[in-house]
Design a protein around this motif. Structure first.
Motif, PDB file in Angstrom:
ATOM      1  N   THR A  30       0.828  -1.202   0.000  1.00 10.93           N
ATOM      2  CA  THR A  30       0.000   0.000   0.000  1.00 10.93           C
ATOM      3  C   THR A  30       0.862   1.252   0.000  1.00 10.93           C
ATOM      4  O   THR A  30       0.585   2.210  -0.732  1.00 10.93           O
ATOM      5  CB  THR A  30      -0.933   0.009   1.221  1.00 10.93           C
ATOM      6  N   LEU A  31       1.910   1.241   0.818  1.00  9.36           N
ATOM      7  CA  LEU A  31       2.819   2.395   0.834  1.00  9.36           C
ATOM      8  C   LEU A  31       3.472   2.583  -0.529  1.00  9.36           C
ATOM      9  O   LEU A  31       3.586   3.717  -1.022  1.00  9.36           O
ATOM     10  CB  LEU A  31       3.897   2.198   1.901  1.00  9.36           C
ATOM     11  N   GLU A  32       3.899   1.480  -1.133  1.00 12.97           N
ATOM     12  CA  GLU A  32       4.525   1.575  -2.453  1.00 12.97           C
ATOM     13  C   GLU A  32       3.550   2.151  -3.477  1.00 12.97           C
ATOM     14  O   GLU A  32       3.905   3.039  -4.271  1.00 12.97           O
ATOM     15  CB  GLU A  32       5.008   0.208  -2.917  1.00 12.97           C
ATOM     16  N   ALA A  33       2.314   1.647  -3.483  1.00 10.31           N
ATOM     17  CA  ALA A  33       1.329   2.116  -4.453  1.00 10.31           C
ATOM     18  C   ALA A  33       0.991   3.589  -4.218  1.00 10.31           C
ATOM     19  O   ALA A  33       0.846   4.373  -5.171  1.00 10.31           O
ATOM     20  CB  ALA A  33       0.064   1.268  -4.368  1.00 10.31           C
ATOM     21  N   ALA A  34       0.865   3.992  -2.954  1.00 10.52           N
ATOM     22  CA  ALA A  34       0.558   5.387  -2.643  1.00 10.52           C
ATOM     23  C   ALA A  34       1.684   6.300  -3.122  1.00 10.52           C
ATOM     24  O   ALA A  34       1.427   7.407  -3.618  1.00 10.52           O
ATOM     25  CB  ALA A  34       0.337   5.546  -1.146  1.00 10.52           C
ATOM     26  N   ALA A  35       2.934   5.832  -2.983  1.00  6.14           N
ATOM     27  CA  ALA A  35       4.070   6.632  -3.440  1.00  6.14           C
ATOM     28  C   ALA A  35       4.174   6.631  -4.959  1.00  6.14           C
ATOM     29  O   ALA A  35       4.330   7.680  -5.592  1.00  6.14           O
ATOM     30  CB  ALA A  35       5.353   6.093  -2.817  1.00  6.14           C
ATOM     31  N   PRO A  82      -1.844   9.680  -1.685  1.00  8.63           N
ATOM     32  CA  PRO A  82      -1.935   9.416  -0.245  1.00  8.63           C
ATOM     33  C   PRO A  82      -3.291   8.874   0.187  1.00  8.63           C
ATOM     34  O   PRO A  82      -3.382   8.236   1.247  1.00  8.63           O
ATOM     35  CB  PRO A  82      -1.681  10.796   0.378  1.00  8.63           C
ATOM     36  N   ASP A  83      -4.325   9.091  -0.618  1.00  6.66           N
ATOM     37  CA  ASP A  83      -5.649   8.574  -0.253  1.00  6.66           C
ATOM     38  C   ASP A  83      -5.647   7.058  -0.166  1.00  6.66           C
ATOM     39  O   ASP A  83      -6.442   6.474   0.586  1.00  6.66           O
ATOM     40  CB  ASP A  83      -6.702   9.045  -1.258  1.00  6.66           C
ATOM     41  N   ARG A  84      -4.754   6.394  -0.908  1.00  5.66           N
ATOM     42  CA  ARG A  84      -4.673   4.929  -0.816  1.00  5.66           C
ATOM     43  C   ARG A  84      -4.234   4.497   0.580  1.00  5.66           C
ATOM     44  O   ARG A  84      -4.756   3.524   1.131  1.00  5.66           O
ATOM     45  CB  ARG A  84      -3.702   4.387  -1.863  1.00  5.66           C
ATOM     46  N   LEU A  85      -3.296   5.208   1.149  1.00  7.14           N
ATOM     47  CA  LEU A  85      -2.851   4.901   2.505  1.00  7.14           C
ATOM     48  C   LEU A  85      -3.964   5.206   3.502  1.00  7.14           C
ATOM     49  O   LEU A  85      -4.199   4.419   4.427  1.00  7.14           O
ATOM     50  CB  LEU A  85      -1.600   5.709   2.838  1.00  7.14           C
ATOM     51  N   ALA A  86      -4.648   6.324   3.329  1.00  8.10           N
ATOM     52  CA  ALA A  86      -5.731   6.671   4.250  1.00  8.10           C
ATOM     53  C   ALA A  86      -6.823   5.605   4.246  1.00  8.10           C
ATOM     54  O   ALA A  86      -7.310   5.193   5.306  1.00  8.10           O
ATOM     55  CB  ALA A  86      -6.316   8.034   3.868  1.00  8.10           C
ATOM     56  N   ARG A  87      -7.203   5.136   3.070  1.00  6.48           N
ATOM     57  CA  ARG A  87      -8.240   4.094   2.994  1.00  6.48           C
ATOM     58  C   ARG A  87      -7.750   2.791   3.632  1.00  6.48           C
ATOM     59  O   ARG A  87      -8.526   2.072   4.264  1.00  6.48           O
ATOM     60  CB  ARG A  87      -8.633   3.844   1.532  1.00  6.48           C
TER      61      ARG A  87
END
Length: 342
Positions: free
Chosen positions: A252-257, A262-267
């Motif tokens: 998830t961190l990789e995809a958000a970066a 950043p919404d991917r990490l928040a979700r």
């Protein structure tokens, strides 16, 4: 075994099958594994056989070739083929134990690494408050994944309806950041104080921060009772749901970066918090918070007298502690505080 490690394992399996002339397909650059949508379908599933069959071959035949090879891989307990060509992979119990150990050893830094080593991510600058904040958080995410930020355009987001000063006045720093970072880039932020500041179940930010505070409370109670955490065997569906989310955190961190999102990490943090609350019921007689909260079931009293904590108590406490580490680390990357009390 994390999803990233399993992805590499499946990719290596495809490559070896091609090298041994058991498959005649083009080896893909990447293989994706996902948590199955329904219980009882293993820990992870991949559609790599369907992906390979698009170019040449029967997906079920390809899946069976890969199944026979994967099932011999250390850490994998079983592999089942499901029509039209999915591979459902179940990990050995030790893999779950090792995952919790890995999270606890790394703490809030779990998920950081070199997944984007050598990758250059373009990030622009701007004066609009949401664009500037998203760019700032993306820089932190890219650095956390070992990537390099270079000058460029974007990420492009819908602007905030309020100025930064107005947001801080209405919401304070934590809720203001969440209001701007939680929506997807194409969505308009909704900085309504009634939703973002309410301490109720319908407020995702509250659920995430409350889940972290509950973990810290559990750890304080455990210390008071002299109970130490120790990763063990995890076989309950509520445990499996949490383990899948913990395992997916690095990706998830990789995809958000990578996608500057950043919404991917928040979700992901919301999903982790939501999976934690049902898990609390499994703690059973381990803890009881004297102050009843508003929206989750109260656990029965803690062990006392002749009632001693078991290995299950200790293993579930370790899983709860791992959840707290992921929530704290994710909130920190978003620039939002992770309170010990709430």
């Amino acid at each position: 075994m994390t999803p990233a490690q399993l992805s590499r394992t499946v990719l290596h399996t495809v490559r070896r099958a091609v090298e041994d002339d058991e498959l005649c397909v083009a080896v893909p650059e990447r293989v994706t594994v996902r948590t199955p949508p329904r219980p009882g379908c293993g820990d992870y599933a991949t559609n790599v056989a369907l992906q390979l069959a698009r170019a040449r071959g029967d997906a079920l035949v390809i899946a069976e070739v890969l199944r026979r090879r994967l099932v011999r891989t250390p850490g994998i307990a079983s592999v089942d083929v499901a029509a039209p060509g999915f591979l459902n992979i179940t990990l050995e119990a030790a893999s779950h134990t090792q995952l919790v150990q890995a999270v606890l050893s790394q703490g809030p830094d779990y998920g950081r690494g070199d997944a984007l080593a050598g990758v250059r991510v373009p990030v622009g600058t701007g004066d609009e408050v949401r664009a500037a904040l998203v760019a700032h958080v993306v820089r932190g995410l890219v650095a956390a994944c070992g990537g390099v930020v270079v000058a460029g355009d974007g990420p492009v987001v819908r602007p905030s309806p309020l100025s930064g000063r107005d947001l801080l006045t209405r919401l304070g720093p934590d809720a203001a950041r969440w209001a701007l970072l939680r929506p997807a880039a194409h969505d308009l932020p909704d900085p309504a104080p009634a939703r973002l500041l309410s301490q109720r179940e319908d407020n995702p930010l509250f659920r995430v921060r409350y889940a972290h505070a509950r973990v810290r409370g559990l750890m304080r109670n455990a210390h008071r009772l002299g109970i130490t955490s120790a990763p063990g065997v995890y076989d309950h569906p509520a445990e499996a749901a949490l383990l899948a989310l913990l395992a997916d955190h690095p990706r998830t961190l990789e995809a958000a970066a990578r996608h500057r999102a950043p919404d991917r990490l928040a979700r992901h943090l919301v999903a982790t918090a939501d999976a934690f609350f049902p898990f609390q019921d499994l703690l059973g007689d381990l803890f009881r918070d004297p102050a009843r909260d508003r929206f989750h079931d109260v656990c029965p009293p803690p062990p006392s007298g002749e009632r001693k904590p078991s290995a299950v108590h200790r293993s579930r406490l370790a899983l709860a502690e791992a959840v707290g580490a992921v929530l704290a680390g994710g909130l920190h990357l978003l620039g939002i505080s992770a309170p010990r009390h709430l």
